[in-house]
Structures are given as structure tokens and as C-alpha cells.
Design a protein around this motif. Structure first.
Motif, PDB file in Angstrom:
ATOM      1  N   SER B  84       1.466   6.203  12.677  1.00 20.24           N
ATOM      2  CA  SER B  84       0.887   4.824  12.407  1.00 20.24           C
ATOM      3  C   SER B  84       0.731   4.103  13.704  1.00 20.24           C
ATOM      4  O   SER B  84       1.547   3.918  14.424  1.00 20.24           O
ATOM      5  N   LEU B  91       2.837   7.073   8.247  1.00 20.42           N
ATOM      6  CA  LEU B  91       1.530   6.366   7.678  1.00 20.42           C
ATOM      7  C   LEU B  91       1.089   7.243   6.611  1.00 20.42           C
ATOM      8  O   LEU B  91       0.716   8.348   6.875  1.00 20.42           O
ATOM      9  N   THR B  93      -1.786   6.344   3.656  1.00 22.94           N
ATOM     10  CA  THR B  93      -2.831   5.346   3.248  1.00 22.94           C
ATOM     11  C   THR B  93      -3.566   5.892   2.527  1.00 22.94           C
ATOM     12  O   THR B  93      -4.283   7.126   2.532  1.00 22.94           O
ATOM     13  N   TYR B  94      -4.067   5.441   1.295  1.00 20.98           N
ATOM     14  CA  TYR B  94      -4.747   5.925   0.048  1.00 20.98           C
ATOM     15  C   TYR B  94      -6.037   5.318  -0.155  1.00 20.98           C
ATOM     16  O   TYR B  94      -6.147   4.070   0.104  1.00 20.98           O
ATOM     17  N   SER B  95      -7.037   5.986  -0.792  1.00 20.31           N
ATOM     18  CA  SER B  95      -8.316   5.332  -1.154  1.00 20.31           C
ATOM     19  C   SER B  95      -8.847   6.384  -1.983  1.00 20.31           C
ATOM     20  O   SER B  95      -8.373   7.521  -2.187  1.00 20.31           O
ATOM     21  N   CYS B 175      -9.360   0.163   9.099  1.00 18.09           N
ATOM     22  CA  CYS B 175      -9.315   1.026   7.984  1.00 18.09           C
ATOM     23  C   CYS B 175     -10.166   2.189   8.233  1.00 18.09           C
ATOM     24  O   CYS B 175     -11.211   2.412   9.009  1.00 18.09           O
ATOM     25  N   ALA B 184      -9.061   3.209   2.762  1.00 13.56           N
ATOM     26  CA  ALA B 184      -7.621   3.558   3.224  1.00 13.56           C
ATOM     27  C   ALA B 184      -7.259   2.514   4.105  1.00 13.56           C
ATOM     28  O   ALA B 184      -7.470   2.706   5.326  1.00 13.56           O
ATOM     29  N   ARG B 186      -4.198   0.463   5.128  1.00 12.81           N
ATOM     30  CA  ARG B 186      -3.301   0.115   5.752  1.00 12.81           C
ATOM     31  C   ARG B 186      -2.936   0.716   6.936  1.00 12.81           C
ATOM     32  O   ARG B 186      -3.256   2.232   7.143  1.00 12.81           O
ATOM     33  N   ASP B 346      -8.406  -3.840   7.558  1.00 11.13           N
ATOM     34  CA  ASP B 346      -7.718  -4.045   6.263  1.00 11.13           C
ATOM     35  C   ASP B 346      -7.633  -5.473   6.030  1.00 11.13           C
ATOM     36  O   ASP B 346      -7.344  -6.300   6.903  1.00 11.13           O
ATOM     37  N   ARG B 448       6.388   3.043   5.691  1.00 15.68           N
ATOM     38  CA  ARG B 448       4.857   2.570   6.588  1.00 15.68           C
ATOM     39  C   ARG B 448       5.257   1.171   7.127  1.00 15.68           C
ATOM     40  O   ARG B 448       4.125   0.657   7.578  1.00 15.68           O
ATOM     41  N   CYS B 451       4.862  -3.093   2.274  1.00 15.58           N
ATOM     42  CA  CYS B 451       4.063  -2.371   1.773  1.00 15.58           C
ATOM     43  C   CYS B 451       4.237  -2.539   0.320  1.00 15.58           C
ATOM     44  O   CYS B 451       5.537  -2.538  -0.295  1.00 15.58           O
ATOM     45  N   ARG B 453       3.004  -0.329  -2.108  1.00 11.07           N
ATOM     46  CA  ARG B 453       2.517   0.769  -2.756  1.00 11.07           C
ATOM     47  C   ARG B 453       3.806   1.857  -3.259  1.00 11.07           C
ATOM     48  O   ARG B 453       3.598   2.953  -4.117  1.00 11.07           O
TER      49      ARG B 453
END
Lengths: 186, 617
Positions: B84, B91, B93-95, B175, B184, B186, B346, B448, B451, B453
Motif C-alpha cells: 500500500s 493492501l 482493495t475490491y471492486s 483508485c 477499487a 482504497r 477514492d 490496510r 477500513c 470491509r
């Protein structure tokens, strides 16, 4: 009961592509949207999508151009009108692919000319459409005739306009009009 | 290889413009499932501690899971794992979007990108063919133009990833975009792409994903669709999307307002909440293979921002760029969201940073001369929108803001540090932990940084009847929720079916079973969550993190919120330490947050094959 057709409420499409996944897994045994008989056309930036699938024309262009009569009008086990390709007769010339103004005929090297066969009267795409976009509905004689007239008018228009558009371009151009040939009866 | 897996990763070295498939041993996939847990294994094996997040040695991974590309509910997500730029450690990060299924159709479980391209580049993957293209003509352009180009160049139905100017400018909260409005967001994964000179990539696959028991899968989906139909909360989620959350957090006193100095924003109701967004909504959108369709297309019809149309805004965006800035004008939030999406920033971090800058401005820590004339007062949406443009392009006062609140506060002095809302350098999401104390554990300990998530305690503390204002039982609650998410993020499915239908570990074990043919019990999935959490902890320890970074800002522990349920309640240092220690203990980590030898032995890290860029060893 009248004849059943796939009716598309294009503005209900959310772009989930469940129809493609259901179609391809039913027909090919795996999730392979590339081989699905139904396609979903997208405009990501514009924020819309809609399915594009064979209209099962009464006077199919694919049928009329086939040099070996591999394409025929038929009836499913449950009595729906359907246009089918006979794999044993198909020679893979792809004239039908070029002829369909809506991009509904596909060509794959293993299965040659390939199209929607309504899953024999129980289309799986409709089964797995969770958003009221795809319907398998019975039309009255009158509504069915009206649909056929609309299809004819549409492909007369489409034939003039398609030029050399490839399959995706055809779907992009005519899927909305195609979705309007038959509305779900209220 | 069990159906559902491809059994290989594609490694691309941008420096040499070469590519190579790397086999994934079946035993590794069996132990790590995929997605997040597999990402932890790959990070541990492939990213050396000395690698700089923006250096060529950092690996940019795009990963999928065994359910990706199938009809299993919401198996549409990809996750990016890398070091990160925001925290210097782990890190993820999802999308959503097409990239994950297309990656599978092309024949890979994931993508590993290393090196640095000699010039701005685009990467194209079509099944086993990999090609590169100069991206000079796109450098400086937004994400939207880049993705439109990628789709034209490769295939209109391809999956793609892109960065905007923020990623090019190596901004710590840049992002990675996909399908225009999917981000994605973060931790600055966009800056990693920017540092690699990778402007975008596109993937089109012509293959398929197998399934061990298709009728079984169909039956499960139909069953859970019926359950969903009966679930009021899931239906509300479909109807209103994530903006519904604003009404919940406002009522709970949890909605960040004025840089987390209040937890309620009366002006939001009817303007930027579920009803406000519903008025601007023109269509519903669903991710690949989802029956919840929580995404909304909104558009602005009048005013200075007329003509703006996008997919969103989601709750986090409305919270951070809306209530947190005391902005109750939805068109401004939609515009701000659009700018962030196109410039590639982001929205969460951007909102927290502007809120922080506004508080500094109102307290006199930043002057109008320093802001370049921007009147940075809460509620000034024109200033916020202008500042976003400056941030994405790293210009003027915007360049200072790209440091993120941690580093801005370090430069502004001790007073500012007390209200810099971050953990490990990553800004907080839109839930004030003082209105649900469980979030102090997630915000402080999640690997991370700040957060939401890893676990979402409001599900229990606001919607589930658990007392929000006590330290008792919170560690247990958080561990349970984190483990559920850990499993879902390793299968790489969306959180929402898990929360709102709800699908739990026994259900996911069934899905995994019908797709891969492997029999898993819910308990076995739970074990895999422990392995993943411990391995990610190990990674951060190796990166130099200590218990000292498992903190939340002073404001959260020592200042009370002025209204709503949390009014007057102070968490305090003692309660915080108690919750954190209880959390470590449940994880099998010691007081310093280090996994104990017994825990490490249980996870069995020593007995497994190592993955290297040359293949498994």
C-alpha cells in the motif's frame, strides 16, 4: 393458449448477465458467455444494457440464404414456433451469420452455425432473469400477427442500415427496436 | 484441477514486456481457496519487505476466486493485492465489473504485474496472447476516456482496469477503475499502477468456467433467490441501494458530520439520503451474476451541475463528500463523485481529507492564502468540488491535500493530529466508532488501515440489538464478522448477499462444493479465515508495523458526540485497550499483537510450497 415467444422489457435490464450464464451453462455445460445464444449489449458510460436474442422470425433471413437447407422452421415439444439449425447439414459457410440483421446467429468452429432454440420450450435465460426483463409469454393470434409484422418492418429497415456491421454492432443498433416487437401482456 | 479453478496465474513483467503462466499447486488452492487468502500467500512469498510500494519490485495482483465467473450470487468481484502506498503494508482493495470473469475466461485465476514500463503503456490480454501499446496519447486523461479507448482497441465487451491523473501523480488514495464507475478505491492501488507506468489494461477471454454440479448450483440459486424475496432488508437494499445506510447511521448517531465532530446531519434527510437519491435515480444496475441490483444510475437535471450522470453515489461517498462536509446538495455530491471517478480518486479518503482541511481552515490552522483563495468552510460545495479537481491534478493547495490526513497533520502540528481521522495512514470510512464501539477494533486492527470491509459491526450494534456502547463482547462479535468476511473475500463474492439474504459459511460451503466438487464444512472455512488473518498479520509485522499502529485518533477515544444515541458517551483509553487485547487473544496473538508460536504452528505455514515468479518450489 396462444404461441409463446420471448418478450423483452429492455428498460428492466440491469446488466447482470444471468441470462448469458444460464444459457451457456445449459448449452455448453460450462459458464462461457462467449458461447451464449443470448447476448447483453452494454453502454457503460450511458448506464444502460439490454439483452439481444433470436426473434424466431416467421420468415427468417437465415433460413432463406442457407444453401443446404440446414435451417428450418420447426415446433418445440411444447408447441412454440422455433427456427432450428441442423448440425449434420450445416457446412459452415456462415451466410446465415451475415444475413441475420439482429446478430442472432453465431458461428463457432466446433458447433458451426448456432442459435437460440428456446431450450425446447423452456428457455433457461427466462428462468434465471430475476429482474422482469425476459419473459416467455403466450400471445393471442392477433398479437402474434402484429409481432410478425413488426419484425418484418424492422428487418426491412435493418437490412438497409446494417451495411457491413459485425455482430456486436448489429446487436447494439437493433436490440432496442427488437425488444419492442412483443411486449409482455399486462 | 477442480472446476472453478484455472490453476494458473499470469505473470507480466512490464520492464521486459514479457509474460509467463505460473502454475498454482492444488494444495495451495485447497488451503487458501482464492482471493484474499491466496493474495496473502502470494504477498508473503512474492513481495519482499524492502520493496517500495511505488518501486518496480512491488507486485500488483488482480485476483479472483473459485466462484468467479459462475452463477453463484455476486461472484463478480476482483481484488487487487499489493503493497500500500498509503500505509506501506498490506493492501487489499475490491471492486466489481467485468475484469474478474474475463480473467477467468481467459484462463487465469489471477494476474501478477511486476516491473516498470519504460513509457506510459497499455496492456492487452486476449486469452493466451499478451500485447503492449504506448499510452502516451492517454496520459493525463481521465479514467473514462481511457476505458472507452481500451474497449475500442480490444473488444467492446472486454474487462478493463484504468487509472486517472491521480494514479499517474502517485497520489496515495488513487483508485483503480473498472467499467467506468466501479472503483477499487482504497489504499492507493492506482498509484502502484501509475508508478509502473501502466495507464490501463484490458482482458477478453473466450473460454469458460466449469462447474462440478450444475443442477445443484441452479437449485441453490433458486432457493436463495426465494429467501431473498422474503427478506425485507434485502429488498430495501435493492430498492434504495446503499444510500439507505445513511438513514440508518443518521438515526444511530453514527453519520460522520463536520469531520467526525457530530454523528447526525438533520439536513441530510430528504436531500441526500435514500429518498433524495431515489428522486435522482433513473435506472437500477446489477453486477455480474447478482440478483440484488443495489447500484443506481443517477442524473442531475438542473443547476450548475446539470447534465452529470453516473452510477452512484454510494453511501460512503454521500457520507464523506456529503454529511462529513455538511453538504446537503445532492447534485454537488454527484458532481464530486464524477470528478473522483474520472480523475481516479477514492471518494472516502478524498472526503475525509477535505473535511480535515475544512476543520483546519475554520480553526485557523490553514489560512486563505494557503488554500489559494478557497473559502474552505463546511458546507461550501463549490470549494469542495474545486479542491477535488486540484487534488486529482496535484495542483495548488490540492497538492498539499494529496499527502492524506496523517501526513498533513504531521506538518500542521499536534492539535491537528487529534482530529486526523485515519488509521495506518488510511482515512476512515463513514461510520463513527463512538456510536458503535465495535468499529474501534476494526478501524484500529484491520491490516490496510481505517477500513469497514473486514467487519461491519453496525450490522449487529445498530440493526442487531447488541448494545453499541460497551466494550463487553465486542472482540467476539468482530472476530465472528471478520471471519465471515474473510471467507467471502477469499471466494471473492460481494458482502451484500452475505449480509442481507443472508448467506453464511454453511451456504458458502455448499456453493464451493457444487462448483469445485470439493467438500468443505463451515468449520473448515472458518479455519481458513484464521490462516488468512494470521498470515496478513505476519505480513504487516514483517513490514514493520507494531501494536503502536493499531490505534484510532484521540477524537474517537476522548471526545463525545453531541447528539443522538451516543450523546455524551466517551469510549476512553481503558475500554479501547481492553477491546484490542481481547481481540488479539481471540486471534491467538499475544499482547503485542504477535501471533503466538502455537497459532503459527496451527496455521502450518512452514509445510507448504512457496510460490515464486518462476513457479512453485
Amino acid at each position: 393458449m396462444g404461441k409463446r415467444v420471448i418478450a423483452v422489457q429492455a428498460n428492466n435490464c440491469t446488466g447482470c448477465r444471468m441470462c448469458q450464464l444460464a444459457c451457456s451453462s445449459t448449452k455448453e455445460g460450462e459458464f462461457i458467455p462467449e458461447r451464449a445464444r443470448i447476448k447483453v449489449v452494454f453502454d457503460g458510460l450511458g448506464g444502460w444494457s439490454r439483452p439481444s436474442v433470436c426473434l424466431q422470425c416467421e420468415e427468417p433471413m437465415c433460413l432463406s440464404v442457407c444453401p443446404v437447407q440446414a435451417i428450418a422452421k420447426s415446433v418445440t415439444a411444447t408447441g412454440e414456433h422455433v427456427v432450428l439449425v441442423d448440425k449434420d447439414k450445416c457446412i459452415g459457410c456462415q451466410r446465415c451469420v451475415a444475413a441475420c440483421p439482429f446478430g442472432a446467429m453465431e458461428f463457432f468452429s466446433e458447433s458451426l452455425a448456432t442459435k437460440c432454440d428456446l431450450c425446447g420450450g423452456d428457455p433457461q435465460c427466462v428462468q434465471f432473469c430475476f429482474y422482469d426483463c425476459l419473459h416467455f409469454v403466450a400471445l393471442s393470434e392477433e398479437a402474434y400477427d402484429k409481432r410478425n409484422k413488426r419484425i418484418k418492418a424492422l428487418y426491412a429497415k435493418a437490412c438497409k442500415e446494417i451495411g457491413r456491421r459485425e455482430l456486436h454492432g448489429r446487436r447494439q443498433a437493433f436490440s432496442l427496436a427488437a425488444s419492442k416487437v412483443a411486449q409482455r401482456p399486462q | 484441477m477442480p472446476p472453478g479453478y484455472k490453476g494458473q496465474l499470469l505473470h507480466i513483467d512490464l520492464g521486459t514486456e514479457s509474460s509467463q503462466a505460473i502454475a498454482l499447486p492444488e494444495e495451495v488452492l485447497h488451503k487458501y481457496i482464492g482471493g484474499r487468502a491466496l493474495g496473502a500467500k502470494l504477498y508473503w512469498d512474492l513481495i519482499p519487505p524492502e520493496a517500495h510500494p511505488l518501486g518496480p519490485d512491488n507486485v500488483f495482483m488482480v485476483l479472483t476466486g473459485p466462484l468467479t465467473g459462475t452463477m453463484a450470487p455476486c461472484g463478480c468481484k476482483h481484488l487487487i493485492v499489493t503493497k500500500s502506498p498509503a500505509s506501506g503494508g498490506w493492501l487489499e482493495t475490491y471492486s466489481s465489473g467485468r475484469i474478474a470473469p474475463e480473467l477467468k475466461f481467459a484462463g487465469y485465476d489471477g494476474l501478477l504485474i511486476t516491473g516498470k514500463a519504460k513509457r506510459p503503456s497499455l496492456l492487452f490480454i486476449q486469452d493466451d496472447k499478451v500485447s503492449f501499446q504506448d499510452a502516451g496519447h492517454l496520459w493525463g486523461q481521465g479514467s473514462f476516456a481511457t476505458e472507452t479507448y481500451l474497449k475500442q482497441a480490444l473488444h467492446p465487451e472486454c474487462g478493463c482496469l484504468s487509472i486517472g491523473p491521480a494514479g499517474e501523480n502517485l497520489i496515495k488514495f488513487a483508485c483503480v477503475g473498472s467499467d467506468y464507475f466501479r472503483k477499487a478505491g482504497r489504499g492507493g492501488a492506482g498509484a502502484v499502477m501509475g508508478a509502473k507506468n501502466l495507464k490501463g489494461l484490458a482482458i477478453k477471454g473466450s473460454g469458460g468456467v466449469g462447474c462440478a454440479d450444475l443442477p445443484g448450483l441452479y437449485a441453490l440459486i433458486k432457493k436463495h433467490y426465494e429467501v431473498y424475496k422474503q427478506s425485507p432488508i434485502a429488498n430495501a437494499r435493492h430498492k434504495f441501494g446503499t444510500p439507505l445506510t445513511l438513514n440508518i447511521t443518521h438515526a444511530a448517531g453514527m453519520l460522520p458530520t463536520r469531520n467526525f465532530s457530530r454523528g447526525q446531519f438533520e439536513a441530510a434527510i430528504g436531500t441526500i439520503d435514500k429518498d433524495g437519491v431515489a428522486k435522482a435515480t433513473v435506472a437500477d444496475r446489477a453486477c455480474y451474476g447478482c440478483f440484488l441490483a443495489c447500484s443506481k444510475i443517477t442524473q442531475v437535471d438542473e443547476g450548475v451541475f446539470a447534465g452529470t450522470k453516473l452510477e452512484g453515489p454510494e453511501y460512503e461517498t454521500i457520507g464523506m463528500l456529503g454529511s462529513n462536509l455538511e453538504i446537503d446538495y445532492l447534485p454537488a455530491i454527484i458532481k464530486a463523485n464524477y470528478i473522483c471517478d474520472d480523475l481516479g480518486m477514492d471518494t472516502i479518503s478524498a472526503g475525509v481529507i477535505i473535511g480535515f482541511a475544512m476543520e483546519c481552515y475554520e480553526r485557523g490552522l490553514i489560512s486563505k492564502r494557503e488554500t489559494g483563495g478557497l473559502e474552505l468552510k463546511f458546507g461550501n460545495y463549490l470549494a469542495a468540488v474545486e479542491l477535488l479537481e486540484l487534488m486529482g491534478r496535484k495542483q495548488g493547495f490540492g497538492a498539499f491535500c494529496t499527502l492524506g490526513v496523517r501526513d498533513m497533520a504531521r506538518l500542521l502540528g499536534r492539535e491537528a493530529e487529534t482530529f486526523a481521522m485515519h488509521s495506518k495512514g488510511m482515512e476512515f470510512p463513514a461510520y463513527d466508532p463512538r456510536a458503535g464501539w465495535g468499529s474501534t477494533i476494526t478501524y484500529s486492527t484491520t491490516p490496510r488501515g481505517g477500513c469497514h470491509r473486514r467487519a461491519w459491526p453496525p450490522m449487529k450494534e445498530v440493526l442487531g440489538g447488541v448494545n453499541p456502547f460497551t466494550a463487553e463482547g465486542k472482540a467476539e462479535l468482530v472476530v465472528e464478522m471478520m471471519n465471515e468476511n474473510s471467507v467471502m473475500h477469499s471466494l471473492v463474492v460481494c458482502d451484500f448477499p452475505g449480509k442481507f439474504i443472508p448467506l453464511k459459511n454453511p451456504d458458502w460451503a455448499e456453493y464451493l462444493g457444487v462448483v469445485t466438487g470439493q467438500k468443505f464444512t463451515a468449520a473448515e472455512l472458518e479455519q481458513r479465515a484464521e490462516v488468512a488473518e494470521t498470515l496478513v498479520r505476519r505480513i504487516n509485522i514483517r513490514e514493520g508495523f507494531t501494536v503502536e499502529q493499531d490505534r484510532v485518533p484521540r477524537r474517537i477515544l476522548h471526545e463525545a458526540l453531541p447528539s443522538g444515541p451516543p450523546e455524551g458517551k466517551i469510549i476512553g483509553e481503558e475500554n479501547f485497550l481492553k477491546m484490542r487485547s481481547a481481540y488479539y487473544a481471540l486471534r491467538g496473538w499475544d499482547e503485542q499483537g504477535l501471533p503466538t508460536p502455537e497459532t503459527l504452528a496451527r496455521c502450518g505455514f512452514e509445510q507448504e510450497p512457496r510460490i515464486s515468479l518462476e513457479g512453485a518450489q
